[in-house]
Design a protein around this motif. Sequence first.
Motif, PDB file in Angstrom:
ATOM      1  N   ALA A  31      62.043   2.626  12.482  1.00 33.21           N
ATOM      2  CA  ALA A  31      62.988   2.613  12.218  1.00 33.21           C
ATOM      3  C   ALA A  31      63.825   3.293  12.663  1.00 33.21           C
ATOM      4  O   ALA A  31      65.479   2.567  13.093  1.00 33.21           O
ATOM      5  N   VAL A  32      63.765   4.222  13.223  1.00 31.04           N
ATOM      6  CA  VAL A  32      65.194   5.514  13.324  1.00 31.04           C
ATOM      7  C   VAL A  32      65.528   4.799  15.066  1.00 31.04           C
ATOM      8  O   VAL A  32      66.786   5.427  15.145  1.00 31.04           O
ATOM      9  N   ILE A  90      63.136   9.513  20.295  1.00 35.02           N
ATOM     10  CA  ILE A  90      63.848   8.818  19.328  1.00 35.02           C
ATOM     11  C   ILE A  90      64.794   9.198  18.599  1.00 35.02           C
ATOM     12  O   ILE A  90      65.270   9.169  17.200  1.00 35.02           O
ATOM     13  N   ASP A  91      64.130  10.756  17.717  1.00 32.51           N
ATOM     14  CA  ASP A  91      65.527  11.226  17.013  1.00 32.51           C
ATOM     15  C   ASP A  91      64.977  12.841  17.871  1.00 32.51           C
ATOM     16  O   ASP A  91      63.945  13.758  16.973  1.00 32.51           O
ATOM     17  N   MET A 124      54.440   6.371  17.886  1.00 32.21           N
ATOM     18  CA  MET A 124      55.602   6.300  18.071  1.00 32.21           C
ATOM     19  C   MET A 124      56.008   5.881  19.516  1.00 32.21           C
ATOM     20  O   MET A 124      57.680   5.705  19.749  1.00 32.21           O
ATOM     21  N   GLU A 125      55.079   5.919  20.218  1.00 27.84           N
ATOM     22  CA  GLU A 125      55.293   5.395  22.041  1.00 27.84           C
ATOM     23  C   GLU A 125      55.698   3.866  22.082  1.00 27.84           C
ATOM     24  O   GLU A 125      57.306   3.676  22.399  1.00 27.84           O
ATOM     25  N   ASP A 126      54.866   3.144  20.984  1.00 23.17           N
ATOM     26  CA  ASP A 126      55.249   1.299  20.772  1.00 23.17           C
ATOM     27  C   ASP A 126      56.665   1.526  19.964  1.00 23.17           C
ATOM     28  O   ASP A 126      57.618   0.828  20.026  1.00 23.17           O
ATOM     29  N   ALA A 127      56.821   2.683  19.328  1.00 26.48           N
ATOM     30  CA  ALA A 127      58.380   2.322  18.931  1.00 26.48           C
ATOM     31  C   ALA A 127      59.900   2.911  19.527  1.00 26.48           C
ATOM     32  O   ALA A 127      60.315   1.824  19.075  1.00 26.48           O
ATOM     33  N   LEU A 128      59.339   4.043  20.389  1.00 25.42           N
ATOM     34  CA  LEU A 128      60.517   3.976  21.187  1.00 25.42           C
ATOM     35  C   LEU A 128      60.737   2.805  21.679  1.00 25.42           C
ATOM     36  O   LEU A 128      61.723   2.709  22.182  1.00 25.42           O
ATOM     37  N   GLN A 129      59.562   2.116  22.503  1.00 17.13           N
ATOM     38  CA  GLN A 129      59.716   1.246  23.830  1.00 17.13           C
ATOM     39  C   GLN A 129      59.768   0.580  23.288  1.00 17.13           C
ATOM     40  O   GLN A 129      61.209  -0.641  23.765  1.00 17.13           O
ATOM     41  N   LEU A 130      59.462  -0.723  22.087  1.00 17.07           N
ATOM     42  CA  LEU A 130      59.813  -2.129  21.462  1.00 17.07           C
ATOM     43  C   LEU A 130      61.919  -1.536  20.979  1.00 17.07           C
ATOM     44  O   LEU A 130      62.644  -2.295  21.187  1.00 17.07           O
ATOM     45  N   THR A 172      64.746  11.495   8.304  1.00 17.00           N
ATOM     46  CA  THR A 172      65.685  10.913   9.159  1.00 17.00           C
ATOM     47  C   THR A 172      65.803   9.031   8.649  1.00 17.00           C
ATOM     48  O   THR A 172      67.057   9.127   8.522  1.00 17.00           O
ATOM     49  N   ALA A 173      64.642   8.980   8.153  1.00 17.47           N
ATOM     50  CA  ALA A 173      65.097   6.929   7.866  1.00 17.47           C
ATOM     51  C   ALA A 173      65.599   6.601   6.580  1.00 17.47           C
ATOM     52  O   ALA A 173      67.143   6.133   6.835  1.00 17.47           O
TER      53      ALA A 173
END
Length: 464
Positions: A70-71, A112-113, A375-381, A170-171
């Motif tokens: 989300a972030v 991410i943040d 977290m890698e998944d989140a950033l790459q998406l 953060t979110a």
Amino acid sequence: MDSGMKGVVGSTHVRPSPKKLGSVKQRKGQASLFKSRDVSVHATESTPKGLKGIKKVGIIGAGIGGLATAVALHRYCGITPYIFEKRGKYADFGKGTGISVAPHGLDALKHIDDGAFEKALKTGKWMEALETEAYGKVKVDASLVEWPKKYGYPGILIRWADIHKILMETAEDIGVPIKFCSKLEEIQSDGKDGPVKVKFEGEDEPEEFDLLIGSDGINSVVRELVFDPDKVFEPKPVGRWLTRAVLPATDEVLSIIKKEGEKLCIRENRHAFLLLNLGNGYAKWCAYTKVLPGDSTYVPKSGKESKDYMLGEAFKLYPEVQKLADMTPTNEIFSSNLKQMETPLNTWISNRVILLGDSAHALTPTLGQGANMAMEDALQLAVSLKGTESVEDGLEHYESIRLPRTTTVLDYNVKFARDQNLEKEEDKEQSFFSPDEFENYIFSTMGATKPRKPETAMQQKQFG
């Protein structure tokens, strides 16, 4: 998540209502040492460009992966997703759990943040050394202290609840709506260009999204309903179960755990324990029990059963962990059967539904990669969707980078877990990575930065 049978009607995936049940030395201020990389390091040359087709995004699961996604989507795509979580807002998220965030995980978190990254560095315990006692021989690996110089980041040990709180705050600060007590019941996908309709238990009308992200963990309902109705890829037991607890890091506790690093202890072939200083005034102990073929050993189902087990004959050769277990309140001790996917999914994409984190590649904590991969998944998406010409191109770009890397990690994790249950060296399967090669692969390549070519003959065979 509750398991059970479900029906599939056309492109509608339905889940029935669940059955009713009865009653290291902190380094404050050093975050600035880690310089921000240009986003283009992550947004590679093949990253799709332009942003079209996504206005409303839903995320199932408010764990580390869901919150990080989300972030990241807000930062890179200007999208504020809606998060749905089955647990209550004040549920004990991650109770009894401490995790490691390695250099590649911190690299992803920073992109991410920045604020969340700095808070994590100040909250967690920087990793410096690993002491291993195996059958009377003690070895200390002090190379962890060199990670910042070698890889650009340290590794940290941190309570799951602490890093989760950092991401949750953060979110919330950027206005991400999080709806708790939302149990997923049905998913209807109207094709690759159509919306995804999601029905939650107790709600009269479905929610509608342009993109639905399944980040609901190892027992993912999104994976079960949309990708794996026959449970072919359902995580399987690995032959070990874990009893664990987090407790205040008093002087007495730290005198046992050792203030400078982790301790892994193996004194016989059935049991082992790991002691961790998590920083922020907390420590963790966890104990492993190997389940032998044909063994009827059961996993304790309550804190009392877990504590009684720890104080019994099974761990009599491990007085340190027995002392810690005795100091721990019964309601703070948890046991779980370790499971992971043995075979990776062929795809994480189904029309406008996509998987991420443990929902896509569930791992045991053997290598400490669950949160790092999420977290890698989140950033790459987020990077893949940033400026995409089409949603499909962005999702395919994300999968093309993440599926090979996570499959490599999953495969290595599976082999490593199996080897731990084998006593004879000749019975152990030859891995395509040595431990040092794996460390170099996982840290120095920083998985969310770019798609990479297979580094080894094994990976060439595996991926192409």
